[in-house]
Design a protein around this motif. Structure first.
Motif: not given
Length: 395
Positions: A268-283, A287-292
């Motif tokens: 899901g969001l965690l797997g693709v981003s490698g960062l978080s499953n929380d949409m707020r964190t991903l947005i 906005e800071k340029g994280d392409k994943k």
């Protein structure tokens, strides 16, 4: 206190979410969450008439946690009319909320293999509450029940018939309590009778699903045999090629458990981003340029739009699209990006209204002259309480 009081319990593997709902009050007398059950750090926090309270539970299990929580509920309620339990999977045997008899509890146990993360802890909460309040009616409200109105061509898989007739392998759908509440509330907000209204409903949180609702009944939904099918979610992959599991086994030696863990907890969001499953964190990261993070958002919105478009096949007409859930109610960017992918439907946002509908505020967010789009805050606890009272009243 006027009006009857229903205690709503949603029991997870290490948590118990609860609310004391009075039929004549819009707000909840008590709502709270017990966390880290079964560990020395177990605790419960709740709001009682707006005041925050906290209690350490020690190494309490579900029964011990409820034994410490319920006296506070009883004191605030005075009198309890009944207890409503959220149950995730009722299989094909349960079509509506019902009294939790030994036979119904047996159905929940029998369907535990279809919802191994949900039904067993739900049973813990049910058994604990029944032992503490045996004299009260205990009502099960099932996530799958709302979707029992799907036609056979929507719920059957294209696999040999005996897997359905002998083993009940079919699409069940989930988040039914939320989809029921939101579609009915949406009709009320739009000034339409529930029995003559047609909606696409997007319930977006850490778990996500979309449903086509016609005249107050589910006609199709994105989740299937389990809550893994369908949309991209926080840690769940949603739809993948079924042969992926075979490929993972043959190529990397993955076991069935390895595959289940990968697709339910690491994707899901965690797997693709490698960062978080929380949409707020991903947005924020995007906005800071994280392409994943940006890619995870794009995949989420595109897959959601594609599924909503597909679900329109189940509707005789479209009265509107309803967003709900933590993401659906608060992520203005997600609503915009999703509608941008649905150009053929002629959706258009009122940007100011879209920005205003956050933090529990619902309403119309579509521009005049375009198909209706609304944000409708969900209230599963209220819906569970309503259904519990309906069973008690014999309706």
């Amino acid at each position: 206190m006027s009006g009857r009081n229903i205690l709503v319990i949603n029991s997870g593997s290490s948590s118990i979410k609860f609310a004391l709902v009075n039929e004549d009050r819009d707000d909840f007398i008590i709502e709270g969450l017990a966390e880290r059950i079964g560990t020395p750090e177990a605790e419960v926090t709740w709001k009682e008439n707006g005041e925050k309270k906290h209690l350490q539970l020690g190494n309490a299990d579900h029964a011990e946690a409820l034994a410490q929580i319920l006296p506070h509920v009883q004191k605030a309620a005075g009198t309890l009319t009944g207890i409503g339990h959220r149950v995730v999977h009722g299989g094909s045997q349960v079509h509506e909320a019902c009294l939790l008899t030994p036979e119904v509890i047996g159905v929940i146990e029998a369907n535990a293999s279809l919802a191994p993360l949900h039904n067993p802890p739900g049973l813990m909460g049910i058994n604990a509450a029944i032992s503490l309040y045996p004299e009260l009616p205990h009502i099960g409200v099932f996530d799958t029940a709302f979707h029992q109105t799907m036609p056979e061509h929507a719920y059957r898989y294209a696999i040999p018939e005996e897997f359905y007739t002998q083993h009940q392998i079919r699409r069940y759908g989930f988040h039914g309590t939320s989809h029921m509440y939101v579609s009915r509330k949406g009709a009320e907000m739009a000034g339409l009778p529930v029995e003559d209204s047609c909606w696409l409903v997007a319930h977006l949180g850490n778990g996500c699903s979309a449903t086509a609702v016609v005249n107050g009944e589910s006609r199709d939904t994105t989740m299937g045999l389990t809550p893994l099918e369908g949309l991209v979610m926080g840690t769940r992959s949603g739809d993948v090629d079924p042969s992926l599991q075979v490929h993972l086994h043959r190529t990397f030696g993955y076991s069935a458990q390895d595959v289940e863990t990968l697709l339910t907890k690491k994707s899901g969001l965690l797997g693709v981003s490698g960062l978080s499953n929380d949409m707020r964190t991903l947005i924020e990261a995007s906005e800071k340029g994280d392409k994943k993070a940006a890619l995870a958002i794009e995949i989420f919105c595109y897959r959601l739009a594609k599924s909503l478009a597909a679900l329109s096949c189940a509707l005789p007409r479209l009265d509107g699209l309803l967003f709900t859930g933590g993401i659906g109610e608060n992520a203005t960017l997600i609503r915009k990006k999703t509608l941008d992918h649905m150009r053929v439907f002629n959706f258009k946002l009122d940007d100011a209204a879209n920005q205003e509908c956050v933090r529990g505020k619902g309403g119309k967010i579509s521009a005049e002259g375009h198909p209706l789009v609304m944000v409708v805050p969900t209230n599963e606890e209220r819906q569970i309480a309503n259904e519990t009272l309906a069973v008690i009243d014999g309706k």
